[in-house]
Design a protein around this motif. Structure first.
Motif, PDB file in Angstrom:
ATOM      1  N   GLN A   9      69.190  57.790 -74.274  1.00 26.09           N
ATOM      2  CA  GLN A   9      68.188  58.760 -73.614  1.00 26.09           C
ATOM      3  C   GLN A   9      69.090  60.155 -73.588  1.00 26.09           C
ATOM      4  O   GLN A   9      68.351  61.257 -73.565  1.00 26.09           O
ATOM      5  N   GLY A  10      70.106  60.181 -73.254  1.00 26.69           N
ATOM      6  CA  GLY A  10      71.071  61.485 -73.455  1.00 26.69           C
ATOM      7  C   GLY A  10      71.051  62.157 -74.649  1.00 26.69           C
ATOM      8  O   GLY A  10      70.756  63.513 -74.642  1.00 26.69           O
ATOM      9  N   ASP A  11      71.117  61.464 -75.972  1.00 26.25           N
ATOM     10  CA  ASP A  11      71.150  62.235 -77.006  1.00 26.25           C
ATOM     11  C   ASP A  11      69.368  62.720 -77.404  1.00 26.25           C
ATOM     12  O   ASP A  11      69.334  63.752 -77.772  1.00 26.25           O
ATOM     13  N   ARG A  12      68.452  61.805 -76.847  1.00 30.07           N
ATOM     14  CA  ARG A  12      67.144  62.483 -77.082  1.00 30.07           C
ATOM     15  C   ARG A  12      66.861  63.514 -76.487  1.00 30.07           C
ATOM     16  O   ARG A  12      66.345  64.614 -76.972  1.00 30.07           O
ATOM     17  N   ARG A  13      67.683  63.862 -75.230  1.00 31.09           N
ATOM     18  CA  ARG A  13      67.397  65.049 -74.311  1.00 31.09           C
ATOM     19  C   ARG A  13      68.069  66.071 -74.953  1.00 31.09           C
ATOM     20  O   ARG A  13      67.658  67.400 -75.158  1.00 31.09           O
ATOM     21  N   LYS A  14      69.172  65.911 -75.855  1.00 32.85           N
ATOM     22  CA  LYS A  14      70.156  66.910 -76.497  1.00 32.85           C
ATOM     23  C   LYS A  14      69.129  67.508 -77.681  1.00 32.85           C
ATOM     24  O   LYS A  14      69.323  68.628 -77.845  1.00 32.85           O
ATOM     25  N   ILE A  15      68.574  66.654 -78.488  1.00 31.78           N
ATOM     26  CA  ILE A  15      67.987  66.719 -79.266  1.00 31.78           C
ATOM     27  C   ILE A  15      66.674  67.647 -79.011  1.00 31.78           C
ATOM     28  O   ILE A  15      66.415  68.887 -79.846  1.00 31.78           O
ATOM     29  N   ARG A  16      65.898  67.324 -78.005  1.00 34.61           N
ATOM     30  CA  ARG A  16      64.776  68.147 -77.615  1.00 34.61           C
ATOM     31  C   ARG A  16      65.346  69.657 -77.196  1.00 34.61           C
ATOM     32  O   ARG A  16      64.790  70.672 -77.440  1.00 34.61           O
ATOM     33  N   ASP A  17      66.636  69.639 -76.345  1.00 31.40           N
ATOM     34  CA  ASP A  17      67.020  71.167 -75.852  1.00 31.40           C
ATOM     35  C   ASP A  17      67.411  71.847 -77.393  1.00 31.40           C
ATOM     36  O   ASP A  17      67.051  72.978 -77.399  1.00 31.40           O
ATOM     37  N   GLY A  18      68.095  71.170 -78.105  1.00 34.28           N
ATOM     38  CA  GLY A  18      68.449  71.739 -79.568  1.00 34.28           C
ATOM     39  C   GLY A  18      67.261  72.212 -80.217  1.00 34.28           C
ATOM     40  O   GLY A  18      67.360  73.443 -80.632  1.00 34.28           O
ATOM     41  N   LEU A  19      66.403  71.297 -80.136  1.00 40.27           N
ATOM     42  CA  LEU A  19      64.896  72.001 -80.806  1.00 40.27           C
ATOM     43  C   LEU A  19      64.465  73.079 -80.258  1.00 40.27           C
ATOM     44  O   LEU A  19      63.949  74.167 -80.989  1.00 40.27           O
ATOM     45  N   ALA A  20      64.326  72.994 -78.879  1.00 44.03           N
ATOM     46  CA  ALA A  20      63.960  74.304 -78.058  1.00 44.03           C
ATOM     47  C   ALA A  20      64.686  75.460 -78.211  1.00 44.03           C
ATOM     48  O   ALA A  20      64.274  76.394 -78.228  1.00 44.03           O
ATOM     49  N   LYS A  21      66.081  75.480 -78.335  1.00 48.53           N
ATOM     50  CA  LYS A  21      66.896  76.697 -78.618  1.00 48.53           C
ATOM     51  C   LYS A  21      66.383  77.490 -80.071  1.00 48.53           C
ATOM     52  O   LYS A  21      66.917  78.492 -80.087  1.00 48.53           O
ATOM     53  N   LEU A  22      66.097  76.577 -81.125  1.00 54.82           N
ATOM     54  CA  LEU A  22      66.075  77.120 -82.369  1.00 54.82           C
ATOM     55  C   LEU A  22      65.345  78.344 -82.496  1.00 54.82           C
ATOM     56  O   LEU A  22      64.153  78.329 -82.030  1.00 54.82           O
TER      57      LEU A  22
END
Lengths: 390, 288, 292
Positions: free
Chosen positions: A338-351
């Motif tokens: 779940q932590g990784d999923r949140r990181k991926i989401r945040d990463g995509l949002a930052k792009l």
């Protein structure tokens, strides 16, 4: 000495084997049933092909420095809302970190609706799982949830460019007539909201429109109206089946506009399979053609996995590499799902931008993409590049 | 766990759909109109919670009433049509409802965006469940309260005189009439009850998919509705439940591991089921 | 005014395709008193199978493709009989209905799997022929479809009223028990009916494919609905009724599309059906049915 060498090499190979045990999963989902089956098949092939390339280059680097292989699986949602929601819940229940899909806009809309609307909102019980769409193109869907991201072309920009270019290079063309599939959200919106608007913005006069339905078979009335209007340009916002029907009726009634413009998703093999002869010369803006080195490589590799390369499947390919980059830059652990999923989401949002097969793709604030595009034209049995406006 | 809760939710809503066709089938009427009543309930409940701010429970009550009302209106002309003609007539009615919603616009401004059904675009953002923080498990329990209530109601009918009357009409209308059963009352009342159940099912459907449009209520859904009681058998309500579980849990989700073969097997297994057990899993007991 | 006549003409001509598909539906209903929901799917399937001819001989004339569809339709008809009507007792009409639905789903899926759901170009005859009288035009290929529909009707009438098989078929449809007592083999007659309607369906599918110009799995559902509506309006079991009803529905829907637009068009077709069900439930030509 020999024993030491043997021990060291055994330890090394054991260590390497351990690293090879690590995997991270990306799930794909889309339609593998019904008239849109080819979309699901191609997206799956593109994802498998991309994963193969990533894995051959070592895989994804995790936070602790080790590398993990990418594993892809693909679910069929049969283009229905209930099944799409069930599939995303199923995916969320596995150790998959992110999902790429869906194919159909009528699945995307309900699916994004069950995701958590705003990240961190404890009162919202929506699903917390990142979805990165490759195909579903109906305008404005990513706005629905902060967990939804899309890598689909922006039709407003592309058609603006088409009509601008037509106006500039063919000043003798003055009028536009539209043909629109009224019962499919995507094609309907593209004519009424995009094509009509952009044609008028570029000094064309829209002299009328004819409507039909996705599965219609008789276009006599509509084409008669078209004939009477006698416009220079006919813009058809419809998918291959009904577009072919309309084009064949146009041939029958002798309606020959000077220019034909089509819908983005119809710049595929389907149109050429259905009515190559009647579709000759139709101009369609698209976000993929195998013109760059990367594009050609992607198309060839996807073909090895039995998929065709078009603007939809190549978006899936791009998604895989974007996700790899995001996973590495956000330093996912490979252990805390779940932590990784949140990181991926945040990463995509930052792009702010991503590497696409046609060049740099800008990412917008509402989680959509602004992809580079060009115009293709149906010539013979294939789509050839007509003009690169960028 | 969420996935299993979600699957049980889907089974619940489809059971309501199947039960609405079941009670009508008991009277010998094969109705392909249940998806139409389902649609009416869906749009009604959606509009009440999104546009009028109602709580979901009274909204579902309203869907039941709307579904029942439309079904009652269909029940009367349906009296004049017999046998397989009724199949075609109800199919056409269901399509008519779908086409109505295809053309139906009713939008209200909420701040700077407009909400409500918009014809071909559909009705989006029906977010009662996530907005009120209901978890998947809670939604599942909520749905099954209604399913159990519907099953209990129909089970009670079956144990009472009404159930015998329904089945009598289904077996032989002439004989039923000759013992003084009022055919009109029986057939229309069965259709009305079916419409109410379908309305509730539709109202729930709108909320757990958050987005509905006319294509959600197509002929395929109507066919599923009647498939459940036919495949399940008419002995009692559990047949329908069994059929829903067979289709949704086994055929759709369980066979996923077969990949592409799943869809091919879907039609094939239905054909096989009908050949092996023509009166359904729990077929009605026949005296002969 | 010309618009109106042109619209009627366009619609009636296209209605010939509905007539063709309706004939098969109504025949099965008339003989076996059962609905074959898989009929349109089998017809479209036959049309697809006809395309296999082009795989073997890429420059084959359209007639060969149509013949391929004709043969494939017969095979599919027999398969539908076997899986839906042969083993299931006739006293379980619900089971046969549901199994034909299962066959419809199966045939559709097979088509999608083999073609990846992509539309297929279909060869046509006379599709560039347009008869003109000033501004007024009529499609030549649809006139061919109409001609074929009439030919089929004549052939079927001859079959039903001038052959032993036809006699047996009518006997089975009117009084199945008595027919058996006379020594008529029920299964054989039923199977033959399905093969004949299947052959007809193959032709219908091929000609519809040729008229539309492209084959797609999208065709199945609308054709099923139209076929059923045409069957009811024309009278269950009446072949001339199916033809007249097909033309009527075609003309009606096109005229309504002209005046009310494409999104409301199908609503009016449903209303037309309800009007017939209310005022003339036996259809245009009530069939010369049996006593029961």
């Amino acid at each position: 000495m020999k024993k030491l060498a043997l021990a060291v090499s055994l330890a090394l190979s054991f260590g390497v084997a351990q690293a090879q045990d690590k995997t991270i999963k990306i799930s794909g989902f889309g339609a593998k049933t019904g008239p849109v089956r080819s979309f699901g098949v191609n997206s799956e092939a593109a994802m498998l092909a991309a994963a193969d390339v990533i894995n051959k280059a070592g895989g994804v680097k995790l936070a602790d420095g080790s590398k993990a292989k990418v594993v892809v699986d693909f679910y069929d949602d049969r283009c229905t809302a209930e099944e799409g929601i069930s599939v995303i819940r199923r995916i969320a229940g596995t150790d998959a970190l992110v999902a790429v899909g869906p194919t159909c806009s009528n699945v995307a809309e309900p699916l994004f609706g069950i995701l958590q609307k705003k990240v961190g909102d404890a009162s919202d019980s929506g699903l917390q799982f990142p979805v990165f769409t490759d195909v579903a193109i109906k305008v404005g869907l990513a706005r629905i949830s902060e967990w939804a991201f899309r890598n689909v072309p922006n039709e407003m920009t592309m058609y603006s460019s088409v009509f601008y270019w037509l106006h500039k290079t063919r000043p003798e063309l003055k009028t536009v007539y539209g043909g629109v599939e009224e019962d499919f959200a995507h094609s309907r919106a593209t004519w009424h909201v995009v094509m009509k608007d952009r044609a008028q913005a570029n000094d064309f006069k829209v002299v009328g429109e004819s409507k039909w339905l996705l599965a219609d078979t008789n276009f006599a009335t509509q084409v008669r109206e078209m004939k009477k209007a006698n416009a220079d340009i006919v813009a058809i916002s419809a998918h291959p089946f009904s577009m072919c029907g309309a084009l064949k009726e146009m041939a029958r009634q002798g309606v020959k506009p000077k220019v034909l413009v089509g819908l983005t998703s119809s710049s595929s093999l389907e149109t050429l399979q259905g009515c190559a002869k009647q579709a000759q010369g139709i101009i369609i803006p698209t976000s993929f053609a195998p013109v760059t080195k990367e594009g050609k490589f992607a198309a060839q590799t996807t073909a090895k996995f039995k998929g065709a390369a078009d603007l939809h499947s190549m978006a899936a390919w791009e998604n895989m590499f974007i996700l790899k980059d995001v996973m590495e830059s956000e330093k996912i652990t490979g252990k805390d799902v779940q932590g990784d999923r949140r990181k991926i989401r945040d990463g995509l949002a930052k792009l702010k931008q991503t590497k696409g097969l046609m060049g740099v793709t800008k990412r917008t604030d509402d989680r959509e993409a602004d992809k580079p595009y060009l115009f293709v034209q149906a010539k013979g049995n294939e789509w050839v590049v007509l003009h690169d406006p960028l | 766990m969420d996935f299993y809760f979600g699957l049980v939710q889907i089974i619940g809503v489809h059971t309501l759909l199947g039960l609405s066709a079941y009670i009508v089938l008991l009277t010998g009427q094969v109705s392909l109109a249940q998806a139409g009543f389902f649609a009416v309930g869906a749009y009604a409940a959606g509009m009440l919670t999104v546009l009028a701010g109602w709580h979901l429970v009274p909204a579902l009550g309203a869907s039941a009433v709307c579904g029942a009302g439309v079904a009652c209106a269909v029940g009367f002309p349906a009296l004049r049509i017999k046998g397989l003609m009724l199949v075609i007539a109800t199919l056409a009615f269901g399509e008519g409802v779908r086409l109505f919603f295809f053309n139906f616009d009713y939008q209200v401004a909420r701040g700077d965006i407009k909400v409500g059904p918009l014809g071909g675009e559909g009705f989006r953002q029906i977010r009662f469940f996530p907005e009120h923080g209901w978890t998947t498990g809670e939604v599942m329990l909520f749905i099954w309260v209604f399913v159990v209530a519907a099953m209990a109601l129909l089970w009670w009918f079956d144990r009472s005189r009404y159930g015998s009357v329904l089945r009598a009409v289904g077996e032989d209308e002439l004989a039923a009439q000759s013992v003084g059963i009022n055919l009109t009352a029986v057939k229309v009342s069965a259709m009305t009850v079916g419409g109410a159940i379908a309305g509730v099912g539709g109202g729930i459907y709108a909320h757990y998919t958050t987005h509905i449009e006319h294509t959600s209520f197509n002929i395929l859904l109507a066919t599923f509705a009647i498939a459940y009681p036919i495949v399940g058998g008419l002995r009692n309500v559990f047949g329908t439940l069994l059929a829903v579980i067979f289709v949704q849990a086994f055929l759709i989700e369980g066979l996923r591991f077969l990949g592409d073969w799943r869809n091919l097997l879907f039609g094939a297994l239905i054909v096989l089921a009908m050949n092996l057990r023509p009166s359904g899993f729990l077929g009605a007991r026949r005296r002969a | 005014m010309l618009d109106f006549f042109q619209s009627v003409s366009d619609g009636v001509l296209f209605g010939a395709t509905y007539a063709l598909i309706g004939i098969g539906f109504t025949l099965v209903f008339g003989v076996m008193h059962k609905l074959n929901m898989a009929y349109a799917a089998a017809s479209v399937g036959g049309a697809y199978a006809g395309l296999l001819v082009l795989k073997v001989m890429s420059a084959a004339p359209p007639v060969l493709v149509f013949l391929g569809a004709f043969a494939a339709g017969g095979v599919l008809g027999w398969l539908v009989y076997l899986t839906c009507f042969h083993f299931i007792p006739l006293s379980s009409p619900l089971a046969t209905l549901m199994s034909t639905v299962g066959m419809l789903l199966l045939i559709d899926e097979i088509i999608v799997h083999v073609t990846e759901g992509m539309p297929q170009n279909y060869p046509a005859m006379f599709d560039d022929v347009m008869l003109r009288a000033g501004d007024f035009t009529m499609r030549g290929d649809l006139l061919l479809v109409f001609g074929v529909a009439v030919l089929c009707m004549v052939a079927l009438m001859l079959l039903l009223y001038r052959t032993r098989l036809g006699l047996a078929t009518r006997a089975v449809s009117q009084q199945p028990v008595a027919a058996r007592l006379c020594g008529i083999r029920l299964e054989q007659v039923n199977a033959t009916t399905f093969i004949i309607t299947g052959l007809l369906g193959g032709i219908a599918g091929a000609l519809i494919g040729a008229s539309v110009g492209t084959l797609s799995p999208l065709l199945t559902t609308p054709l099923t609905v139209k076929g059923l509506i045409v069957t009811v309006i024309g009278g269950l079991g009446s072949v001339p009724g199916a033809i007249v009803a097909g033309l009527l529905v075609g003309g009606f829907e096109n005229v309504l599309q002209l005046y009310r637009g494409v999104t409301e068009r199908d609503l009016y077709v449903m209303l037309l059906l309800f009007v017939f069900l209310t005022f003339r439930p036996d259809g245009i030509f009530a069939p010369k049915g049996g006593r029961d």
